[in-house]
Structure formats: C-alpha cells, structure tokens
Scaffold this motif. Structure first.
Motif, PDB file in Angstrom:
ATOM      1  N   LEU A 102       0.834  -1.196   0.000  1.00 17.75           N
ATOM      2  CA  LEU A 102       0.000   0.000   0.000  1.00 17.75           C
ATOM      3  C   LEU A 102       0.876   1.256   0.000  1.00 17.75           C
ATOM      4  O   LEU A 102       0.548   2.229  -0.664  1.00 17.75           O
ATOM      5  CB  LEU A 102      -0.946  -0.021   1.203  1.00 17.75           C
ATOM      6  N   VAL A 103       1.977   1.208   0.728  1.00 18.30           N
ATOM      7  CA  VAL A 103       2.879   2.361   0.778  1.00 18.30           C
ATOM      8  C   VAL A 103       3.447   2.643  -0.617  1.00 18.30           C
ATOM      9  O   VAL A 103       3.544   3.804  -1.027  1.00 18.30           O
ATOM     10  CB  VAL A 103       4.007   2.117   1.805  1.00 18.30           C
ATOM     11  N   HIS A 104       3.773   1.588  -1.353  1.00 22.60           N
ATOM     12  CA  HIS A 104       4.273   1.772  -2.719  1.00 22.60           C
ATOM     13  C   HIS A 104       3.216   2.430  -3.599  1.00 22.60           C
ATOM     14  O   HIS A 104       3.508   3.348  -4.361  1.00 22.60           O
ATOM     15  CB  HIS A 104       4.687   0.423  -3.334  1.00 22.60           C
ATOM     16  N   LYS A 105       2.000   1.946  -3.478  1.00 23.30           N
ATOM     17  CA  LYS A 105       0.907   2.521  -4.285  1.00 23.30           C
ATOM     18  C   LYS A 105       0.708   3.986  -3.956  1.00 23.30           C
ATOM     19  O   LYS A 105       0.540   4.816  -4.849  1.00 23.30           O
ATOM     20  CB  LYS A 105      -0.397   1.758  -4.063  1.00 23.30           C
ATOM     21  N   GLN A 106       0.713   4.303  -2.664  1.00 25.07           N
ATOM     22  CA  GLN A 106       0.527   5.698  -2.239  1.00 25.07           C
ATOM     23  C   GLN A 106       1.653   6.574  -2.792  1.00 25.07           C
ATOM     24  O   GLN A 106       1.408   7.679  -3.269  1.00 25.07           O
ATOM     25  CB  GLN A 106       0.452   5.797  -0.721  1.00 25.07           C
ATOM     26  N   ALA A 107       2.883   6.065  -2.738  1.00 26.04           N
ATOM     27  CA  ALA A 107       4.026   6.835  -3.246  1.00 26.04           C
ATOM     28  C   ALA A 107       3.889   7.073  -4.747  1.00 26.04           C
ATOM     29  O   ALA A 107       4.099   8.197  -5.230  1.00 26.04           O
ATOM     30  CB  ALA A 107       5.326   6.104  -2.937  1.00 26.04           C
ATOM     31  N   TYR A 108       3.527   6.039  -5.483  1.00 21.86           N
ATOM     32  CA  TYR A 108       3.321   6.207  -6.927  1.00 21.86           C
ATOM     33  C   TYR A 108       2.177   7.186  -7.203  1.00 21.86           C
ATOM     34  O   TYR A 108       2.259   8.013  -8.111  1.00 21.86           O
ATOM     35  CB  TYR A 108       3.014   4.872  -7.602  1.00 21.86           C
ATOM     36  N   TYR A 109       1.113   7.074  -6.417  1.00 18.11           N
ATOM     37  CA  TYR A 109      -0.040   7.956  -6.602  1.00 18.11           C
ATOM     38  C   TYR A 109       0.364   9.413  -6.371  1.00 18.11           C
ATOM     39  O   TYR A 109       0.017  10.296  -7.149  1.00 18.11           O
ATOM     40  CB  TYR A 109      -1.177   7.558  -5.652  1.00 18.11           C
ATOM     41  N   GLU A 110       1.104   9.659  -5.297  1.00 17.94           N
ATOM     42  CA  GLU A 110       1.534  11.033  -4.989  1.00 17.94           C
ATOM     43  C   GLU A 110       2.477  11.586  -6.053  1.00 17.94           C
ATOM     44  O   GLU A 110       2.518  12.792  -6.277  1.00 17.94           O
ATOM     45  CB  GLU A 110       2.170  11.080  -3.608  1.00 17.94           C
ATOM     46  N   LYS A 111       3.210  10.712  -6.714  1.00 18.18           N
ATOM     47  CA  LYS A 111       4.094  11.148  -7.804  1.00 18.18           C
ATOM     48  C   LYS A 111       3.357  11.184  -9.146  1.00 18.18           C
ATOM     49  O   LYS A 111       3.968  11.390 -10.184  1.00 18.18           O
ATOM     50  CB  LYS A 111       5.309  10.226  -7.898  1.00 18.18           C
ATOM     51  N   GLU A 112       2.031  10.949  -9.086  1.00 22.98           N
ATOM     52  CA  GLU A 112       1.155  10.972 -10.256  1.00 22.98           C
ATOM     53  C   GLU A 112       1.554   9.920 -11.293  1.00 22.98           C
ATOM     54  O   GLU A 112       1.343  10.106 -12.495  1.00 22.98           O
ATOM     55  CB  GLU A 112       1.097  12.376 -10.871  1.00 22.98           C
ATOM     56  N   ASN A 113       2.105   8.819 -10.825  1.00 24.23           N
ATOM     57  CA  ASN A 113       2.434   7.693 -11.685  1.00 24.23           C
ATOM     58  C   ASN A 113       1.300   6.670 -11.548  1.00 24.23           C
ATOM     59  O   ASN A 113       1.421   5.643 -10.889  1.00 24.23           O
ATOM     60  CB  ASN A 113       3.785   7.078 -11.281  1.00 24.23           C
ATOM     61  N   TYR A 114       0.178   6.988 -12.191  1.00 21.71           N
ATOM     62  CA  TYR A 114      -1.048   6.220 -12.008  1.00 21.71           C
ATOM     63  C   TYR A 114      -0.953   4.825 -12.625  1.00 21.71           C
ATOM     64  O   TYR A 114      -1.533   3.882 -12.110  1.00 21.71           O
ATOM     65  CB  TYR A 114      -2.240   6.993 -12.567  1.00 21.71           C
ATOM     66  N   ARG A 115      -0.209   4.699 -13.699  1.00 20.89           N
ATOM     67  CA  ARG A 115      -0.053   3.373 -14.303  1.00 20.89           C
ATOM     68  C   ARG A 115       0.676   2.426 -13.348  1.00 20.89           C
ATOM     69  O   ARG A 115       0.335   1.241 -13.266  1.00 20.89           O
ATOM     70  CB  ARG A 115       0.687   3.473 -15.633  1.00 20.89           C
ATOM     71  N   ALA A 116       1.672   2.944 -12.637  1.00 19.76           N
ATOM     72  CA  ALA A 116       2.393   2.111 -11.665  1.00 19.76           C
ATOM     73  C   ALA A 116       1.457   1.674 -10.536  1.00 19.76           C
ATOM     74  O   ALA A 116       1.549   0.537 -10.060  1.00 19.76           O
ATOM     75  CB  ALA A 116       3.592   2.876 -11.106  1.00 19.76           C
ATOM     76  N   VAL A 117       0.565   2.565 -10.121  1.00 21.60           N
ATOM     77  CA  VAL A 117      -0.412   2.208  -9.088  1.00 21.60           C
ATOM     78  C   VAL A 117      -1.228   1.005  -9.554  1.00 21.60           C
ATOM     79  O   VAL A 117      -1.448   0.047  -8.807  1.00 21.60           O
ATOM     80  CB  VAL A 117      -1.358   3.389  -8.764  1.00 21.60           C
ATOM     81  N   LEU A 118      -1.650   1.051 -10.806  1.00 17.52           N
ATOM     82  CA  LEU A 118      -2.509   0.000 -11.343  1.00 17.52           C
ATOM     83  C   LEU A 118      -1.755  -1.289 -11.651  1.00 17.52           C
ATOM     84  O   LEU A 118      -2.349  -2.367 -11.679  1.00 17.52           O
ATOM     85  CB  LEU A 118      -3.225   0.511 -12.593  1.00 17.52           C
ATOM     86  N   ASN A 119      -0.453  -1.180 -11.850  1.00 20.66           N
ATOM     87  CA  ASN A 119       0.340  -2.371 -12.154  1.00 20.66           C
ATOM     88  C   ASN A 119       0.683  -3.186 -10.908  1.00 20.66           C
ATOM     89  O   ASN A 119       1.020  -4.359 -11.028  1.00 20.66           O
ATOM     90  CB  ASN A 119       1.625  -1.988 -12.897  1.00 20.66           C
ATOM     91  N   LEU A 120       0.620  -2.572  -9.751  1.00 23.39           N
ATOM     92  CA  LEU A 120       0.885  -3.317  -8.515  1.00 23.39           C
ATOM     93  C   LEU A 120      -0.316  -4.207  -8.201  1.00 23.39           C
ATOM     94  O   LEU A 120      -1.455  -3.871  -8.525  1.00 23.39           O
ATOM     95  CB  LEU A 120       1.140  -2.345  -7.357  1.00 23.39           C
ATOM     96  N   PRO A 121      -0.079  -5.353  -7.568  1.00 24.07           N
ATOM     97  CA  PRO A 121      -1.202  -6.257  -7.269  1.00 24.07           C
ATOM     98  C   PRO A 121      -2.186  -5.632  -6.275  1.00 24.07           C
ATOM     99  O   PRO A 121      -1.799  -4.812  -5.437  1.00 24.07           O
ATOM    100  CB  PRO A 121      -0.519  -7.495  -6.678  1.00 24.07           C
ATOM    101  N   GLU A 122      -3.442  -6.043  -6.409  1.00 28.19           N
ATOM    102  CA  GLU A 122      -4.469  -5.569  -5.475  1.00 28.19           C
ATOM    103  C   GLU A 122      -4.185  -6.114  -4.083  1.00 28.19           C
ATOM    104  O   GLU A 122      -3.710  -7.229  -3.935  1.00 28.19           O
ATOM    105  CB  GLU A 122      -5.862  -6.024  -5.927  1.00 28.19           C
ATOM    106  N   ILE A 123      -4.515  -5.313  -3.091  1.00 29.57           N
ATOM    107  CA  ILE A 123      -4.321  -5.723  -1.706  1.00 29.57           C
ATOM    108  C   ILE A 123      -5.549  -6.511  -1.261  1.00 29.57           C
ATOM    109  O   ILE A 123      -6.682  -6.059  -1.448  1.00 29.57           O
ATOM    110  CB  ILE A 123      -4.070  -4.491  -0.815  1.00 29.57           C
ATOM    111  N   LYS A 124      -5.314  -7.662  -0.688  1.00 32.42           N
ATOM    112  CA  LYS A 124      -6.415  -8.546  -0.290  1.00 32.42           C
ATOM    113  C   LYS A 124      -6.850  -8.332   1.160  1.00 32.42           C
ATOM    114  O   LYS A 124      -7.952  -8.685   1.528  1.00 32.42           O
ATOM    115  CB  LYS A 124      -6.007 -10.021  -0.475  1.00 32.42           C
ATOM    116  N   SER A 125      -6.002  -7.761   1.978  1.00 35.59           N
ATOM    117  CA  SER A 125      -6.313  -7.566   3.393  1.00 35.59           C
ATOM    118  C   SER A 125      -7.530  -6.663   3.552  1.00 35.59           C
ATOM    119  O   SER A 125      -7.583  -5.569   2.978  1.00 35.59           O
ATOM    120  CB  SER A 125      -5.117  -6.927   4.103  1.00 35.59           C
TER     121      SER A 125
END
Length: 187
Positions: free
Chosen positions: A1-24
């Motif tokens: 989740l931290v990786h996704k948030q970091a990518y999101y804040e850097k506006e790298n939306y494709r990277a957010v979507l390329n990371l696996p979904e969190i199941k927790s």
C-alpha cells in the motif's frame, strides 16, 4: 500500500494499477480508492464505473469517488446512470462543496434527456440558493435563454438577494475582524 501511495503522490497512475491488489480487509478500501482515482486520472471511464465504490473510507474520499463515478458515467454518455449517480451524490452529501457542480451536471443531463422543465427547475434552485458560486451567473443565463427568468416568482429573487446580503455582511465582518486583530495583536 505504501508503494501505491508513493506512486499515486508522484502521479504515476499506471504504476499504481500495475501493482497487485491488496487482499487484506484492513486496507482493501483504501487500495480500491487509489485504483479508482488512478483510473479516473487516466480517463479510463469504464474502469471507474465497473466496480462499486468501496465503503469504510473517510467521507471526503467517499465523496470524491462518488462524484468521479457520476462524471465517468457522463463521459461515457450513460446519461441515466450519470443522473442517478449525481442524484445519489446530492442526497448523500448535502453539505459537499461539490454540490453545485453536481447540480449543474444534473441540470445539463436533464436538458440532454429533453426534460426541459426539470432542468430549468434545477437552474432556478441554483439561482436562488447558490448566488456566490464560481459560476453564479450560468444558472441565471440558462433561465434567461430558456425564457423562464421572467416567470420566476418574487420569492426566488428575494432569496437570492438575501443570500447576497448575508455574504456581504460576512465579508464586512471579516474585514472588521481582520482590522481588530491587527490592532489587538501587533506584530
């Protein structure tokens, strides 16, 4: 989740979507929020509307997703779904700063659906109760163009005047308070 948030804040939306979904279950809603807003930023409207918006998020995040969902339906020309989404938004978030935008979208949708009377009723509501919005004169202009401005009852104009007077009084009070603050709290 931290990786996704970091990518999101850097506006790298494709990277957010390329990371696996969190199941927790603990983080699933926030993960969905990042995914849906990334799809929105990438203008992938069908993905924005494919899933139900997650629950259990803070109100501001939930509002953003619900509003984006309405816009995504509109971008796809799914007018009835957009209309329902914006009506749900207005019912759910009565104090939202996006309320006037949702009303404008709803009025425009009603016009597109050839529900002229419903559209003009919404423009009248905007004219009457939201005179200070960024687009305060659009509703008035739509009413004039629709030849309904002259048909507005006196109460609509009085309500608008009252709203404007309250705003002017607030502005005056704010100026006075600012002046008193400068006097009372010299730097």
């Amino acid at each position: 989740l931290v990786h996704k948030q970091a990518y999101y804040e850097k506006e790298n939306y494709r990277a957010v979507l390329n990371l696996p979904e969190i199941k927790s279950n603990l983080f699933k809603s926030y993960d969905q929020y990042l995914r849906l807003t990334s799809f929105y930023k990438l203008e992938n409207w069908s993905e924005v509307t494919k899933e139900k918006t997650p629950t259990g998020l803070p109100s501001s995040m939930q509002q953003k997703l619900d509003f984006n969902r309405g816009e995504a339906f509109l971008k796809q020309k799914l007018l009835l779904k957009a209309k329902n989404a914006f009506q749900d938004f207005l019912n759910k978030y009565s104090q939202s700063p996006k309320r006037i935008d949702a009303l404008f979208y709803l009025a425009d949708i009603e016009l597109d659906l050839e529900n002229r009377k419903a559209a003009l009723d919404i423009y009248e509501k905007i004219y009457r109760f939201y005179p200070l919005g960024d687009r305060q004169n659009i509703a008035r202009d739509k009413l004039i163009k629709g030849e309904n401005f002259d048909e507005l009852d006196t109460d609509a104009h009085i309500e608008r005047i009252n709203q404007l007077q309250r705003a002017a009084q607030f502005k005056k009070a704010y100026k006075e308070l600012s002046h008193l603050k400068k006097i009372a709290l010299p730097q």
